[in-house]
Design an enzyme around this catalytic site. Structure first.
Site, short mmCIF file in Angstrom:
data_model
loop_
_atom_site.label_atom_id
_atom_site.label_comp_id
_atom_site.label_asym_id
_atom_site.label_seq_id
_atom_site.Cartn_x
_atom_site.Cartn_y
_atom_site.Cartn_z
N GLU A 219 -6.99 4.24 -5.65
CA GLU A 219 -7.16 4.40 -4.80
C GLU A 219 -8.41 5.89 -5.85
OE1 GLU A 219 -10.03 4.77 -0.77
OE2 GLU A 219 -7.73 5.79 -1.21
N ASP B 116 -2.82 4.53 -2.56
CA ASP B 116 -3.88 5.71 -1.22
C ASP B 116 -4.42 6.27 -2.02
OD1 ASP B 116 -5.34 4.55 1.40
OD2 ASP B 116 -3.88 6.84 1.78
N ASP C 267 0.90 -1.21 -0.23
CA ASP C 267 0.08 0.26 -0.41
C ASP C 267 0.98 1.13 0.04
OD1 ASP C 267 -2.35 1.65 0.47
OD2 ASP C 267 -3.03 -0.29 1.89
N HIS D 134 -11.37 -2.62 3.01
CA HIS D 134 -11.00 -2.81 4.11
C HIS D 134 -12.20 -0.84 4.32
CE1 HIS D 134 -8.52 -0.21 2.37
NE2 HIS D 134 -8.43 1.53 3.77
N ASP D 135 -12.56 -0.46 3.23
CA ASP D 135 -12.62 1.13 3.96
C ASP D 135 -14.60 0.62 3.63
OD1 ASP D 135 -10.80 1.93 4.02
OD2 ASP D 135 -10.58 2.75 2.54
C1 GLC Z 1 -7.84 5.59 2.18
C2 GLC Z 1 -7.88 4.49 3.04
C3 GLC Z 1 -8.50 4.79 3.97
C4 GLC Z 1 -7.61 5.66 4.85
C5 GLC Z 1 -7.76 6.69 3.85
C6 GLC Z 1 -6.74 7.85 4.74
O1 GLC Z 1 -9.78 5.77 1.33
O2 GLC Z 1 -8.02 3.16 1.89
O3 GLC Z 1 -8.25 3.32 4.54
O4 GLC Z 1 -8.69 6.03 6.07
O5 GLC Z 1 -7.07 6.58 2.39
O6 GLC Z 1 -5.05 7.17 4.47
#
Ligand code: GLC
Ligand code: CA
Length: 571
Positions: free
Chosen positions: A259, A202, A101, A331-332
């Protein structure tokens, strides 16, 4: 798809590990690297080629590792660098790629860069971040951070503030600063040299800022405007992303999955086209259906027709350009079974049905840990049970908007990120077989009914079905059509039917050394059985989740039935 345009990662099946909740080997209640190593054979048997591991870097864990204090160090909670190297080697032995990640929009406030910036707010490290003076006696701008409250936090001892899109412990990095960029590139290349196959990247859209930070129209009772609205109005992230790619990933033929929320849709070719910024990005089109105007509390439930339309439209758009990575959960997000299936379908048949759709869409499938056994949302009795910073904020937001306690709890319990973060259910033993100690986070009480061990012993289980589904996707005979075949929706006017073809026409087939093929994937999300007329004669049932499903002149699907049927290429 010309053979020369094929990429090494096109046909891979990926699996996301949330390490803290995967498998604990030393009894401290926290999943660890040894836990991942010990489950590699399990993942291999499932058919996994590539693993994305949520952050395992050193971190104060304010946002569960998405706040990194040392990009070059492994969090001691998870293990050591030697153990990470052992993981790389063990994965390699099994032909499994490891993807890290990459959290580079922000770091932790404990990172030495930020500590140095605080120590000398006029010095060089301050320019690694966004330090700004207030405007008109107030904050530099009226943005609301993703986790609630202002995006601006005072820099102690100064009249300045620093910017954070997420929690205040996650200061944003200043991507306009070439020195900072170079530090990030060096770090990425260091991990590539170590042998990782690439990165999940991310929150990356946020790196481009309008550095004037103009105020926006407030959109809530707090007088602030969600920072995502500023992102939507900002242009020019592409230049930064190209610089990033050319200095790092491109040199290694790395696999990258971004993402990305709030991009300008017309920029899709620049993001994932042949020479795109990334290999792929996640398809969140179904997940965004439950974005509320002001938060989880005013989100709409997901309606089947909207869900179908969102996926179909996305598939049709994306295939003109490249590939997206398909997920039902991560995970979100809450568990897909509890979110995208009607209540009567939250059982083994429905779970298999949802998995079949997700894995046979055009794109790179990403499973999330526990999806392969049909893990579901947890029961939450109080907001105190959540660890997640975002769930706590959303609960407060709902309360502040006047939503009664019970209702706020119910809504946030459905959407909580902690639904995905409860420990992996390995067995029906105490602690779900996840740990010998006290788990860091509540175990879903349904572990005695839904767990790996029981499902391994049951031929009919969700787990065995997922194994067959992945094996089919990767089989010699059907790999090409499932990887490169065109997506074409069908039966769109039928209620409760989600169906599509994957088609490799003769010409495309020849290019990849395979005869043309047509495969129908048809699912009945309704309660009652349905009979669909077949447009193309059926040749062979490749997979079916219920004995009542039948393919003859017509296709009969039981309620919650799904079938994968090879059909004649032409009528
Ligand atoms: C992304 C991650 C999430 C995190 C956010 C800030 O959305 O998937 O879990 O809280 O970034 O890093
Ligand atoms: Ca542990």
């Amino acid at each position: 798809m010309k053979t020369k345009m094929k990429k090494w990662w096109h046909d891979k099946v990926a699996y996301q590990i949330y390490p803290k909740s995967f498998y604990d080997t030393n009894g401290d209640g926290i999943g660890d690297i040894q836990g991942i190593i010990s489950k590699l054979d399990y993942l291999k048997e499932l058919g996994i080629d590539l693993i994305w591991i949520s952050p395992i870097y050193k971190s104060p864990f304010v946002d569960q590792g998405y706040d990194i204090s040392d990009y070059y160090g492994i969090a001691p909670e998870f293990g050591t660098m030697e153990e990470f190297e052992e993981l790389l080697a063990e994965a390699k032995k099994r032909d499994i790629y490891i993807v890290m990640d990459l959290v580079i929009n922000h770091c932790s406030d404990q990172h030495e860069w930020f500590q140095k910036a605080l120590a000398d707010p006029e010095g060089e490290y301050a320019d690694y971040f966004y330090f700004r003076e207030g405007k008109n006696g107030g904050l530099p701008s009226n943005y609301r951070s993703y986790f609630g409250g202002s995006c601006w936090e005072p820099v102690p001892g100064t009249n300045k503030y620093y910017f954070h899109a997420f929690a205040k412990e996650q200061p944003d990095l200043n991507w306009e600063n070439p020195k900072l960029r170079q530090e990030i590139y060096d770090m990425i290349n260091w991990w590539m040299e170590k042998g990782v196959a690439g990165f999940r990247i991310d929150a990356i859209i946020n790196i481009k800022k309008d550095v004037n930070f103009p105020d926006l129209e407030p959109d809530g009772p707090d007088g602030l405007a969600g920072y995502s609205r500023a992102v939507e109005q900002t242009h020019g992230v592409g230049e930064l992303l190209e610089d990033l790619k050319n200095n790092t990933f491109a040199k290694y033929d790395a696999f990258t999955v971004g993402e990305v929320f709030n991009m300008h849709e017309e920029e899709l070719p620049e993001f994932i086209g042949e020479d795109g910024h990334f290999s792929t990005i996640f398809d969140f089109s179904a997940h965004c259906l439950s974005d509320g105007e002001h938060g989880w509390y005013d989100a709409l439930g997901i309606d089947f027709n909207q869900w179908r339309k969102a996926i179909v439209n996305s598939q049709l758009e994306v295939q003109k350009v490249g590939y997206k990575a398909n997920i039902i959960e991560n995970h979100d997000e809450p568990r897909g079974v509890s979110r995208f299936l009607p209540e009567y379908a939250r059982n083994a048949a429905g779970t298999k049905m949802l998995g079949t759709i997700s894995l046979l869409l055009r794109g790179i499938p990403f499973l999330y840990q526990g999806q392969e056994i049909g893990m579901q949302n947890c029961v939450w009795n109080s907001s105190e049970e959540w660890d997640d910073i975002s769930s706590k904020d959303q609960y407060q937001t709902a309360r502040a908007a006047g939503v009664p306690k019970e209702e706020a709890l119910r809504i946030c319990a459905e959407m909580s990120r902690d639904n995905a973060r409860t420990p992996m259910q390995w067995s029906g033993e105490k602690g779900a077989g996840f740990t010998q100690g006290t788990p860091w986070m509540k175990v879903n009480p349904n572990y005695s009914k839904i767990n790996v061990k029981d499902q391994q012993m049951d031929e009919d289980s969700v787990l065995h079905y997922y194994q067959k589904l992945i094996a089919l996707r990767k089989s010699k005979e059907f790999k090409e059509v499932f990887t490169y075949g065109r997506f074409a929706p069908v039966y769109g006017e039928w209620d409760n039917i989600m169906a599509f073809y994957r088609i490799l026409d003769e010409e495309a087939g020849q290019e990849v050394g395979n005869a043309g093929k047509r495969v129908l994937i048809a699912a009945n999300f309704g309660k009652d059985s349905v009979e669909l007329p077949l447009e193309y004669p059926g040749k062979k049932v490749l997979l079916s989740n219920l004995p009542e499903n039948q393919a003859e002149d017509n296709l009969t699907l039981a309620g919650c039935g799904v079938m994968v049927l090879e059909c004649a290429l032409h009528e």
